[in-house]
Design an enzyme around this catalytic site. Sequence first.
Site, PDB file in Angstrom:
ATOM      1  N   HIS A  98       0.681  -1.073  -0.570  1.00 20.41           N
ATOM      2  CA  HIS A  98      -0.086  -0.475  -0.274  1.00 20.41           C
ATOM      3  C   HIS A  98       0.704   1.485  -0.127  1.00 20.41           C
ATOM      4  CE1 HIS A  98       1.042  -1.702   3.800  1.00 20.41           C
ATOM      5  NE2 HIS A  98       0.818  -0.273   4.332  1.00 20.41           N
ATOM      6  N   HIS A 100       0.584   4.916   1.131  1.00 20.94           N
ATOM      7  CA  HIS A 100       0.159   6.290   2.159  1.00 20.94           C
ATOM      8  C   HIS A 100      -0.008   7.563   1.181  1.00 20.94           C
ATOM      9  CE1 HIS A 100       0.501   3.862   5.961  1.00 20.94           C
ATOM     10  NE2 HIS A 100       1.527   3.571   5.537  1.00 20.94           N
TER      11      HIS A 100
HETATM   12  P1  AMP Z   1       1.876  -0.299   7.565  1.00 20.92           P
HETATM   13  O1  AMP Z   1       2.132   0.654   8.525  1.00 20.92           O
HETATM   14  O2  AMP Z   1       2.571   1.075   6.303  1.00 20.92           O
HETATM   15  O3  AMP Z   1       1.924  -1.018   6.605  1.00 20.92           O
HETATM   16  O4  AMP Z   1       0.815   0.566   7.430  1.00 20.92           O
HETATM   17  C1  AMP Z   1      -0.512   0.098   7.409  1.00 20.92           C
HETATM   18  C2  AMP Z   1      -1.574   1.457   7.388  1.00 20.92           C
HETATM   19  O5  AMP Z   1      -2.977   0.488   7.904  1.00 20.92           O
HETATM   20  C3  AMP Z   1      -1.845   2.076   9.092  1.00 20.92           C
HETATM   21  O6  AMP Z   1      -1.071   3.415   9.042  1.00 20.92           O
HETATM   22  C4  AMP Z   1      -2.976   1.990   9.816  1.00 20.92           C
HETATM   23  O7  AMP Z   1      -3.475   2.778  10.433  1.00 20.92           O
HETATM   24  C5  AMP Z   1      -4.171   1.961   8.838  1.00 20.92           C
HETATM   25  N1  AMP Z   1      -5.104   0.611   9.256  1.00 20.92           N
HETATM   26  C6  AMP Z   1      -4.729  -0.327  10.379  1.00 20.92           C
HETATM   27  N2  AMP Z   1      -6.482  -1.111  10.041  1.00 20.92           N
HETATM   28  C7  AMP Z   1      -7.083  -0.305   9.272  1.00 20.92           C
HETATM   29  C8  AMP Z   1      -8.842  -0.405   8.562  1.00 20.92           C
HETATM   30  N3  AMP Z   1      -9.086  -1.332   9.199  1.00 20.92           N
HETATM   31  N4  AMP Z   1      -9.478   0.776   7.637  1.00 20.92           N
HETATM   32  C9  AMP Z   1      -8.350   1.912   6.972  1.00 20.92           C
HETATM   33  N5  AMP Z   1      -6.741   1.662   7.479  1.00 20.92           N
HETATM   34  C10 AMP Z   1      -6.326   0.907   8.385  1.00 20.92           C
END
Ligand code: AMP
Length: 112
Positions: A98, A100
Amino acid sequence: MKTLFEKIINREIPADIIYEDELCIAINDINPQAPIHILLIPKKPIKKLSECKKEDKDLLAHLFMTVVKVTEMLGIHDSFRININNGEEAGQEVFHLHIHILGGRKFNWPPG
Ligand code: AMP
């Protein structure tokens, strides 16, 4: 086992979907780090950027062009930051690639 983001893509878990096409989906991050914090997620469940193969070249290009489209949609086209966490040490928590997309405030450099 399906990733959290696959469940969101399949509508098994709710999320604020702000954009979707045949290859990717963009949702509001549940724990925003800026006034605008979007996650742009390919529907293909690639674990992390470093696991992309040559065959993913067009998908990666599509994701970058979608960053442009989404930032235009949100009115942050002039100034935004994108971030990809690749691996645990880099802060990756969800092992489904993903991007950001953050905007709406000033960002510092270097990041923490
Ligand atoms: P990463 O640390 O780069 O893997 O980012 C994962 C991101 O997913 C974090 O910024 C979380 O806040 C976000 N996240 C986790 N669960 C959810 C969810 N159910 N809906 C939207 N974002 C989420």
